[in-house]
Design a protein around this motif. Sequence first.
Motif, mmCIF file in Angstrom:
data_model
loop_
_atom_site.group_PDB
_atom_site.id
_atom_site.type_symbol
_atom_site.label_atom_id
_atom_site.label_comp_id
_atom_site.label_asym_id
_atom_site.label_seq_id
_atom_site.Cartn_x
_atom_site.Cartn_y
_atom_site.Cartn_z
ATOM 1 N N ASN A 276 0.900 -1.091 0.079
ATOM 2 C CA ASN A 276 -0.027 -0.047 -0.017
ATOM 3 C C ASN A 276 0.614 1.295 0.058
ATOM 4 O O ASN A 276 0.643 2.095 -0.742
ATOM 5 C CB ASN A 276 -0.999 -0.002 1.254
ATOM 6 C CG ASN A 276 -1.851 -0.866 1.073
ATOM 7 O OD1 ASN A 276 -2.400 -1.360 0.078
ATOM 8 N ND2 ASN A 276 -2.779 -1.465 2.367
ATOM 9 N N MET B 94 0.878 4.250 -2.907
ATOM 10 C CA MET B 94 0.580 5.603 -2.622
ATOM 11 C C MET B 94 1.650 6.543 -3.018
ATOM 12 O O MET B 94 1.522 7.725 -3.437
ATOM 13 C CB MET B 94 -0.050 5.665 -1.122
ATOM 14 C CG MET B 94 -1.310 5.187 -0.973
ATOM 15 S SD MET B 94 -1.944 5.729 0.573
ATOM 16 C CE MET B 94 -1.025 4.180 1.686
ATOM 17 N N GLU C 133 1.915 7.356 -6.682
ATOM 18 C CA GLU C 133 1.005 8.283 -6.998
ATOM 19 C C GLU C 133 1.459 9.678 -6.892
ATOM 20 O O GLU C 133 1.226 10.766 -7.586
ATOM 21 C CB GLU C 133 -0.405 7.735 -6.559
ATOM 22 C CG GLU C 133 -1.059 6.474 -6.883
ATOM 23 C CD GLU C 133 -1.338 6.667 -8.189
ATOM 24 O OE1 GLU C 133 -1.544 7.679 -8.865
ATOM 25 O OE2 GLU C 133 -1.622 5.484 -8.942
ATOM 26 N N LEU C 134 1.917 9.885 -5.243
ATOM 27 C CA LEU C 134 2.247 11.485 -5.026
ATOM 28 C C LEU C 134 3.411 11.805 -5.707
ATOM 29 O O LEU C 134 3.463 12.962 -6.104
ATOM 30 C CB LEU C 134 2.386 11.167 -3.512
ATOM 31 C CG LEU C 134 1.105 11.082 -2.808
ATOM 32 C CD1 LEU C 134 1.344 10.905 -1.212
ATOM 33 C CD2 LEU C 134 -0.177 11.835 -2.943
ATOM 34 N N CYS D 209 4.252 9.154 5.819
ATOM 35 C CA CYS D 209 4.870 9.676 4.649
ATOM 36 C C CYS D 209 4.657 10.868 4.065
ATOM 37 O O CYS D 209 3.494 11.333 4.050
ATOM 38 C CB CYS D 209 4.470 8.649 3.551
ATOM 39 S SG CYS D 209 5.455 8.818 1.879
ATOM 40 N N LEU E 63 -5.242 10.894 -5.958
ATOM 41 C CA LEU E 63 -5.583 11.011 -4.542
ATOM 42 C C LEU E 63 -6.714 10.199 -4.225
ATOM 43 O O LEU E 63 -7.004 9.821 -3.111
ATOM 44 C CB LEU E 63 -5.909 12.656 -4.356
ATOM 45 C CG LEU E 63 -4.946 13.552 -4.353
ATOM 46 C CD1 LEU E 63 -5.582 14.998 -4.368
ATOM 47 C CD2 LEU E 63 -3.812 13.354 -3.464
ATOM 48 N N VAL F 268 -4.835 7.435 -2.744
ATOM 49 C CA VAL F 268 -4.402 7.641 -1.198
ATOM 50 C C VAL F 268 -5.607 7.678 -0.328
ATOM 51 O O VAL F 268 -5.544 7.061 0.898
ATOM 52 C CB VAL F 268 -3.686 9.032 -1.287
ATOM 53 C CG1 VAL F 268 -3.469 9.545 0.002
ATOM 54 C CG2 VAL F 268 -2.704 8.927 -2.134
ATOM 55 N N SER F 269 -6.859 8.466 -0.597
ATOM 56 C CA SER F 269 -7.933 8.482 0.137
ATOM 57 C C SER F 269 -8.507 6.980 0.661
ATOM 58 O O SER F 269 -9.054 6.879 1.520
ATOM 59 C CB SER F 269 -9.039 9.349 -0.577
ATOM 60 O OG SER F 269 -10.222 9.180 0.384
ATOM 61 N N ALA G 236 -5.333 5.199 2.878
ATOM 62 C CA ALA G 236 -4.517 5.789 3.953
ATOM 63 C C ALA G 236 -5.415 5.730 5.304
ATOM 64 O O ALA G 236 -6.627 5.908 4.988
ATOM 65 C CB ALA G 236 -4.070 7.045 3.686
ATOM 66 N N TRP H 40 -5.121 11.423 5.626
ATOM 67 C CA TRP H 40 -4.249 12.079 4.536
ATOM 68 C C TRP H 40 -4.432 13.515 4.762
ATOM 69 O O TRP H 40 -5.586 13.951 5.170
ATOM 70 C CB TRP H 40 -4.318 11.367 3.340
ATOM 71 C CG TRP H 40 -5.465 11.810 2.612
ATOM 72 C CD1 TRP H 40 -6.839 11.175 2.836
ATOM 73 C CD2 TRP H 40 -5.610 12.667 1.421
ATOM 74 N NE1 TRP H 40 -7.703 11.681 2.023
ATOM 75 C CE2 TRP H 40 -7.193 12.495 1.409
ATOM 76 C CE3 TRP H 40 -5.048 13.565 1.180
ATOM 77 C CZ2 TRP H 40 -7.611 13.596 0.425
ATOM 78 C CZ3 TRP H 40 -5.487 14.530 0.237
ATOM 79 C CH2 TRP H 40 -6.961 14.625 -0.246
ATOM 80 N N TRP I 61 0.854 14.460 2.342
ATOM 81 C CA TRP I 61 1.052 13.475 3.229
ATOM 82 C C TRP I 61 -0.161 12.301 3.617
ATOM 83 O O TRP I 61 -1.134 12.716 3.592
ATOM 84 C CB TRP I 61 1.610 13.950 5.031
ATOM 85 C CG TRP I 61 0.472 14.705 5.577
ATOM 86 C CD1 TRP I 61 0.239 16.363 5.376
ATOM 87 C CD2 TRP I 61 -0.532 14.320 6.416
ATOM 88 N NE1 TRP I 61 -0.840 16.624 5.976
ATOM 89 C CE2 TRP I 61 -1.382 15.263 6.694
ATOM 90 C CE3 TRP I 61 -0.708 12.981 6.835
ATOM 91 C CZ2 TRP I 61 -2.334 15.329 7.486
ATOM 92 C CZ3 TRP I 61 -1.796 12.922 7.730
ATOM 93 C CH2 TRP I 61 -2.585 14.028 8.098
ATOM 94 N N PHE I 62 0.359 11.312 4.102
ATOM 95 C CA PHE I 62 -0.561 10.068 4.542
ATOM 96 C C PHE I 62 0.035 9.294 5.680
ATOM 97 O O PHE I 62 1.062 9.425 5.981
ATOM 98 C CB PHE I 62 -0.968 9.451 3.255
ATOM 99 C CG PHE I 62 0.325 8.375 2.877
ATOM 100 C CD1 PHE I 62 0.630 7.194 3.458
ATOM 101 C CD2 PHE I 62 0.977 8.769 1.765
ATOM 102 C CE1 PHE I 62 1.429 6.362 2.845
ATOM 103 C CE2 PHE I 62 1.640 8.183 1.263
ATOM 104 C CZ PHE I 62 2.235 6.840 1.897
#
Length: 810
Positions: free
Chosen positions: A722, A726, A729-730, A755, A780, A783-784, A787, A790, A802-803
Amino acid sequence: MDRGTERDTPPAGHAPAGRVPLAVVVVDREGLVSHWSRGARRLFGAPKEEAIGRSALDLLPVSGALHEDDELSPYGAYDGLGPDLESSLDGRLSYPAAGRARLTVPERDRVDVLWWAYPLVGPGDGRLLVLAADADGLRQDVPDADADFERIAPAFALHTDFPGAAELARRLPEILPSMSVGEGARIVAQVLELGYPVLEFSQNDRVPVTPDWGVPRRAERKARRERAARAAAEGLPLPAEFAEYAEYAEDIEYTAVRERLEFLNEVSGRIGTSLDLTRTIVEVSRAVVPRFTDVAGTYLREQVVAGEGFPDGVPDTTTLWHRVALEHTDEPGRWDDVVPVGEAMPFPAHTPFFQCMTTGDPVLVPRISEQMGHAIASQFEKRDIRPLITGRSMLVVPLKARTVVLGFMVLLRHPERVEFNDMDRVTGAELAARAGLVLDNARMYTYQESVAETLQDSMLPHIPPRMAGCDIATRYLPGTLLGRVGGDWFDSVKLPGARTALVVGDVMGHGLNSAAMMGQLRTAVQTMAALDLPPAQLLRNLDDLAQRLGDTYLATCLYAVYDPIASELHLANAGHIPPVLVRADGRSELLELPTGAPIGVGGVPFEAVRVRVEPGDRLVMCTDGLVEMRGEDIGVGLATLCESAAHPAASMDDACDTIIRALNTRGGRKDDVALLMARLNGIAPDDVAEWRFPLAPVEVGRARAVVREQLHDWGLGRLADNAEQMVGELVANAVRHSHRRPVEVRLVRGDTLLCEVDDDDHELPTLLSAGPTDEFGRGLRVVSTLAREWGTSRTGAGKTVWFELTLPRH
């Protein structure tokens, strides 16, 4: 009244009916005996030559309680209008008092003593007149006294316009023959003004104690009534003695009416001494037992007990009533298991209780029959209440305020006591009306206090005990019960880079306006802290906001940012008291900060300072209500704060309690108190990993790889999939939107895995709805979904996304 206190008298127990031998004592303003009658010598055992000039407390050791070895008799201790005779002797009571007690007399058995005490005012030396009598002597004077009397108790009739008042005034001086005419007249006048003494020979009838009034005994009155009844049945004229008795009965009835009014006035003075609902309930219950009733049960609506509002309207069979008090004269514990205080129950429509609470009128049951006792007992599952109520007289009175029934009282008299009558119904209704108003005042205060407490709790944040690299504990104490809502607050805000903002503030003043201003400033601090403004700039902006809100209020504020990685505090102060830093080795110090002006002054610069800290150090921040005391230099409070903060404690909560105990027990505190303590644990370098990646698409894969490798090194391989997705992606978004500066990635292992991805683009990304074929917006969303938490924030050089991920349990 004192049949010859200064001349020879027959022994106690042989006095003619109605003649009460009295001991007469006058106490001067120094508490010394200045008059001591022969009756006092016989009752208390000390001759006059030894008594005059001695302390009355030494000679009259009479208290309101029976001796510890005595068993309570049916006519036991009676506390009249005052707590005990000692309270009158030492000057604590400024009103007449009467009572009953046991007294140990040398060479005699313990004596059951009745007493009356009259405070004296005026030019003379006398401060207190004490009258006393042997209660056992009165009982021995009548054959089969136990059957004739329910009790013998001393009391007062607080008026002077009764038949025979002139005769009493003429004969009273005979009890003070050794005094001057002027001094005796002064004391007699005050006795008549304060109230003449009476004896209660039953639970209901009171007879004046006078020098030459005959006191008809119950047996004698019964015999007179029987003779009158026989004469009427035989058609003979009534005996002259019955006419005399009828006139006497009219006097007694007139006195009874007046004494009912006096009883109500007395009760009114004894209830409502505070706005505490629980205490008021107890006062109302105790005011009527045993003088008016033998059992008093108080029931209140559920919402009244809870301090809540309730709609107007008539209660129904679903309304719950809480039994909030039960006073009785039965043996201890007899009622507790059957009808415990605290029980809640509805009442069926067929009961007198339901009739009382729906009509708002008293309900009188002269005697509870077997049938009614069974009907009432049916409400109590697995408990037989019939032995407690059957055969008793019952009066149910509503407790009302502004036509709203708050509750009701159930009053019961013992079977051997005279039944409640219509006069009692009127007296009970008036008593309940006065009690209802007092209870409603307490209820409204409790309700408003609950609203204020709820408002204050809603405005104070619920701070988590652990933040990144630090532990936090807080305390809030309202200044007074009437000012539960104030302007003190504390807060903590999560910042980028595993940092934490710590805030303590104080809006000057109390009440809702101060609390509202506090709420606005606290929200503003949270918003500006989330923008990662430096401490001095944040206070500058907060001051500008306060100016726009108006110049009515001022506030102090202390703002600190803790960086657990850099082991540093960054602080700025706006007129607040300085914080205390407790080092890990136990040393404590007040941090010297530029004080600054309070928020709201306007146009004043603020400065920030940086302070190096070590793991294990503690930061203590509080409002001035904790250290400031009226009439005392604030330096004393600050020194106490430093000393108590450094005291070893097993936990953060214990450390806070130690500070509160040290500073809150000095007395005189009126202001609110907000206290925040943070233990600065820091984050070790081995728990932090950082990388910089050039602005090239190929770097996205490298970022994923190094993050996976680091997590395996930390033993967090289960998070690798995971986290890797993420981070990819970021970093891809950062490479696409950055301008010149390389992308920075940081992993921090603490209570969670944090992170952070930094770039130099100032535009914050937003979460979009992305479809399967959309080219942008999926990063995102991923991530949403994955995480634990975040977010995004601006930095001086750009932004941070951040997450956090929850660490696996081992």
